[in-house]
Write an enzyme that holds these catalytic residues in place. Structure first.
Site, PDB file in Angstrom:
ATOM      1  N   TYR A 135       0.866  -1.179   0.000  1.00 18.30           N
ATOM      2  CA  TYR A 135       0.000   0.000   0.000  1.00 18.30           C
ATOM      3  C   TYR A 135       0.903   1.229   0.000  1.00 18.30           C
ATOM      4  O   TYR A 135       1.564   1.535   0.993  1.00 18.30           O
ATOM      5  CB  TYR A 135      -0.917  -0.041   1.225  1.00 18.30           C
ATOM      6  CG  TYR A 135      -1.952   1.063   1.323  1.00 18.30           C
ATOM      7  CD1 TYR A 135      -2.108   2.042   0.345  1.00 18.30           C
ATOM      8  CD2 TYR A 135      -2.788   1.126   2.434  1.00 18.30           C
ATOM      9  CE1 TYR A 135      -3.058   3.033   0.455  1.00 18.30           C
ATOM     10  CE2 TYR A 135      -3.757   2.118   2.566  1.00 18.30           C
ATOM     11  CZ  TYR A 135      -3.879   3.071   1.576  1.00 18.30           C
ATOM     12  OH  TYR A 135      -4.826   4.053   1.703  1.00 18.30           O
ATOM     13  N   LYS A 163      -1.555  -1.535  -4.027  1.00 17.29           N
ATOM     14  CA  LYS A 163      -2.531  -0.465  -4.123  1.00 17.29           C
ATOM     15  C   LYS A 163      -1.724   0.822  -4.184  1.00 17.29           C
ATOM     16  O   LYS A 163      -1.092   1.209  -3.188  1.00 17.29           O
ATOM     17  CB  LYS A 163      -3.468  -0.447  -2.918  1.00 17.29           C
ATOM     18  CG  LYS A 163      -4.449   0.719  -2.958  1.00 17.29           C
ATOM     19  CD  LYS A 163      -5.147   0.951  -1.629  1.00 17.29           C
ATOM     20  CE  LYS A 163      -6.067   2.166  -1.746  1.00 17.29           C
ATOM     21  NZ  LYS A 163      -6.587   2.608  -0.444  1.00 17.29           N
ATOM     22  N   ILE A 205      -8.928  -0.067  -5.645  1.00 18.99           N
ATOM     23  CA  ILE A 205      -9.511  -0.024  -4.301  1.00 18.99           C
ATOM     24  C   ILE A 205      -9.994   1.408  -4.137  1.00 18.99           C
ATOM     25  O   ILE A 205      -9.187   2.335  -4.040  1.00 18.99           O
ATOM     26  CB  ILE A 205      -8.492  -0.429  -3.230  1.00 18.99           C
ATOM     27  CG1 ILE A 205      -8.085  -1.898  -3.434  1.00 18.99           C
ATOM     28  CG2 ILE A 205      -9.062  -0.218  -1.836  1.00 18.99           C
ATOM     29  CD1 ILE A 205      -7.045  -2.404  -2.464  1.00 18.99           C
TER      30      ILE A 205
END
Length: 297
Positions: A135, A163, A205
């Protein structure tokens, strides 16, 4: 091993009037998303206010989402903490609870070298057999996962994707160029969902999926169907809402929109304040066309 793809809502964490987790509301949101045919659920991320939750609260949120989903969609759970040991321990607990995948944010507060970040993610990956999404959100953490670092980490067997919430499309392009095609690259910036798909990415996302999950999902579906012009129309529908995020501190605007729609998001957790009366009035004006045009009901 799970291959992340599609539209995965970046879930908010609903609170009651006493700033406690609103468990019934959380279950409602899970059911709502599944009814919208999303491709997974992501809890305990930035919009889920993970940074204000205790360890016990994090585990309870994950438990509820996993339980309510009943295996109908993959559940991605944010397990990132400041320390490597704490992150590894949380990752192991979440695996035991039945999470399908983990999202691990970069450590924050201090600025770390790329080698320190590599060491962090490798150590965490050894604590669990679950697939891991890196992330990258440097504006919030002060740490950037460089494309070369992502390429290095992509060689770890259970680090399956990223992500990318850097907001930099060039960064996404570099990751796509340097990593294996099977390495899942997901947009974490909602304005880049379609561009990421067009470049070879695998989905997103998305925070705006809290409000209109069907619209966001349609970007992915239309792209897969070979209808890029129609996918672009869906992508454009996100712009006004995303622009309105500047009316308050994250995730106050998102929560207020949901409250306006009759969905019990509650207030953000302190020190983040609810929107001011002026900001609420501006937000109502912003959301008006979405309602009148039937984008949201």
């Amino acid at each position: 091993m799970l291959k992340p793809a599609g539209i995965i809502p970046a879930m908010i964490t609903p609170f009651d009037d006493n700033q406690n987790i609103n468990e019934s509301a959380l279950r409602l949101f899970v059911r709502r998303f599944i009814a919208a045919n999303v491709h997974g659920l992501f809890c305990l991320g930035t919009n889920g206010e993970f940074f204000t939750l205790t360890m016990e609260e994090k585990l309870r949120v994950a438990e509820i989402v996993i339980e309510e989903a009943q295996g109908r969609v993959p559940i991605y759970v944010g397990a990132g903490c400041v320390g490597t040991q704490e992150t590894a321990q949380l990752a192991a607990r979440l695996e035991q609870m039945g999470a399908d995948a983990l999202s691990i944010i970069t450590p924050y507060f201090l600025t770390f070298t790329q080698q320190e970040l590599i060491g962090h993610f490798r150590t965490v990956s050894e604590a669990t057999k679950l697939p891991i999404l890196l992330y990258n959100i440097p504006a919030r953490t002060g740490n950037t996962l460089l494309p070369k670092t992502v390429m290095e980490l992509s060689k770890v067997p259970n680090i399956v994707g990223i992500k990318d919430s850097s907001g930099s499309f060039d960064n996404i392009l570099q990751v796509l160029e340097q990593c294996d095609p099977d390495f899942a690259v997901l947009a974490g910036t909602d304005s880049l969902i379609l561009p990421t798909l067009m470049a070879g990415g695998h989905g997103a996302i998305a925070a705006t999926a809290n409000v209109f999950p069907e619209v966001v999902r349609s970007i992915y579906d239309l792209w897969l169907q070979g209808k890029p012009e129609e996918a672009e129309l869906s992508q454009r529908k996100l712009r006004t809402l995303r622009s309105a995020f500047s009316l308050g501190t994250l995730p106050s605007v998102l929560k207020e929109v949901l409250n306006m729609l009759g969905l019990p998001a509650g207030d953000p957790r302190l020190p983040v304040q609810p929107l001011s009366p002026t900001a609420k009035s501006e937000l109502k004006i912003v959301m008006g066309p979405y309602v009148s045009e039937g984008v949201i009901k």
